[in-house]
Design a protein around this motif. Sequence first.
Motif, PDB file in Angstrom:
ATOM      1  N   ASN A  55       0.814  -1.220   0.000  1.00 10.32           N
ATOM      2  CA  ASN A  55       0.000   0.000   0.000  1.00 10.32           C
ATOM      3  C   ASN A  55       0.845   1.267   0.000  1.00 10.32           C
ATOM      4  OD1 ASN A  55       0.519  -0.942   2.807  1.00 10.32           O
ATOM      5  ND2 ASN A  55      -0.474   0.976   3.381  1.00 10.32           N
ATOM      6  N   LEU A  56       2.172   1.153   0.168  1.00 11.86           N
ATOM      7  CA  LEU A  56       3.052   2.317   0.152  1.00 11.86           C
ATOM      8  C   LEU A  56       4.021   2.190  -1.021  1.00 11.86           C
ATOM      9  CD1 LEU A  56       3.914   2.621   3.960  1.00 11.86           C
ATOM     10  CD2 LEU A  56       2.003   3.614   2.693  1.00 11.86           C
ATOM     11  N   LYS A  58       7.110   4.165  -3.447  1.00 13.93           N
ATOM     12  CA  LYS A  58       8.074   5.231  -3.690  1.00 13.93           C
ATOM     13  C   LYS A  58       8.545   5.083  -5.136  1.00 13.93           C
ATOM     14  CE  LYS A  58      11.020   6.297  -0.514  1.00 13.93           C
ATOM     15  NZ  LYS A  58      12.175   6.252   0.422  1.00 13.93           N
ATOM     16  N   CYS A  81      -2.734   7.254  -6.528  1.00 14.60           N
ATOM     17  CA  CYS A  81      -3.379   6.521  -5.436  1.00 14.60           C
ATOM     18  C   CYS A  81      -4.729   5.971  -5.881  1.00 14.60           C
ATOM     19  CB  CYS A  81      -3.553   7.427  -4.220  1.00 14.60           C
ATOM     20  SG  CYS A  81      -2.033   7.779  -3.314  1.00 14.60           S
ATOM     21  N   LYS A 100      -0.403   5.241  -0.242  1.00 18.02           N
ATOM     22  CA  LYS A 100       0.410   6.456  -0.339  1.00 18.02           C
ATOM     23  C   LYS A 100       1.401   6.292  -1.485  1.00 18.02           C
ATOM     24  CE  LYS A 100       3.549   9.483   2.219  1.00 18.02           C
ATOM     25  NZ  LYS A 100       4.207   9.749   3.508  1.00 18.02           N
ATOM     26  N   SER A 118       8.317  -0.583  -2.840  1.00 20.82           N
ATOM     27  CA  SER A 118       7.024  -0.652  -2.159  1.00 20.82           C
ATOM     28  C   SER A 118       7.142  -1.437  -0.868  1.00 20.82           C
ATOM     29  CB  SER A 118       5.976  -1.312  -3.068  1.00 20.82           C
ATOM     30  OG  SER A 118       6.329  -2.674  -3.302  1.00 20.82           O
ATOM     31  N   PRO A 124       0.864   4.055   8.219  1.00 19.51           N
ATOM     32  CA  PRO A 124       2.023   4.901   7.917  1.00 19.51           C
ATOM     33  C   PRO A 124       1.951   6.199   8.696  1.00 19.51           C
ATOM     34  CG  PRO A 124       0.482   4.887   6.101  1.00 19.51           C
ATOM     35  CD  PRO A 124       0.010   3.830   7.054  1.00 19.51           C
ATOM     36  N   THR A 149      -2.085  10.490   0.146  1.00 26.25           N
ATOM     37  CA  THR A 149      -2.584   9.303   0.819  1.00 26.25           C
ATOM     38  C   THR A 149      -4.081   9.201   0.651  1.00 26.25           C
ATOM     39  OG1 THR A 149      -2.756  10.552   2.869  1.00 26.25           O
ATOM     40  CG2 THR A 149      -0.794   9.194   2.588  1.00 26.25           C
TER      41      THR A 149
END
Length: 263
Positions: A55-56, A58, A81, A100, A118, A124, A149
């Motif tokens: 779910n995160l 970069k 997102c 995010k 990820s 977070p 987010t």
Amino acid sequence: MGLLDNLERGIEKAVRGAFSGRGGSLGPVEIATAVRRHMDRESKTIAEGQHLAPNLYKIRLAGEDFSEAKKYGVALAEELCEEILRHAESQGYTLLGPVKATFVKNTELKRGQLSIESRTDKDPQSSPVAPQQSSPAAGPSAAAPLPATMSQPTVTPPPATAPAPALQPTASLEYEEQTYPLRPDSTVIGRSTSADVTVPDTGVSRKHLELFRSGGAWYARDLGSTNGSYVDGEQLTGDAPKVQLVDGALISLGNARLRFRQS
């Protein structure tokens, strides 16, 4: 439709054009495609028929691509997102926490290249901030995040150029043990961060339902949502596009349940 799913929209053309040039092309569609493939590759089976996806995210971009992305602020990350949520829903992936996306500049990449990192995190700690240029960090990359987010429901204020209307505590919504005052005349509920009350449920449309006041009474009106709106079990349809709300009315949108309160 957002930046990532409609090439014929004007803003999509503008953003995609900004990424095009010498050294290759890397636009929102290419970024979204890369993220979807990364999700598919990194998803893990946690039970029979259940798959957990990160779910995160970069996303590292070359300097020129990052500079172009930065011009669009958090909007590009917010649209990414949304695309992550759509892909997770279409593939049946489970997301452990809020989504995010963060863009980071990396001087080792050439224009048109990207890399994705990820992870899965239930809660977070990083909160959304406005885009800013940071000082170069030690090593080959320097970060200047453009985060967004999809987290707990929030009341989104109007742009800073227009003063926010005063919120009168005459009516409110209760959702997940939190209370959200309604705007004096009209409040839009949806999954989009541009809605007045944001509900991050994949079964909720970007702008799903409007609550409005008329003649001293409050009404609910469906805004053409995909999955429909229900008030005390009654669906808002073409024959009954709106329904008057009473104190304690239960509003159902996708998997979300909200309680209307009027003082």
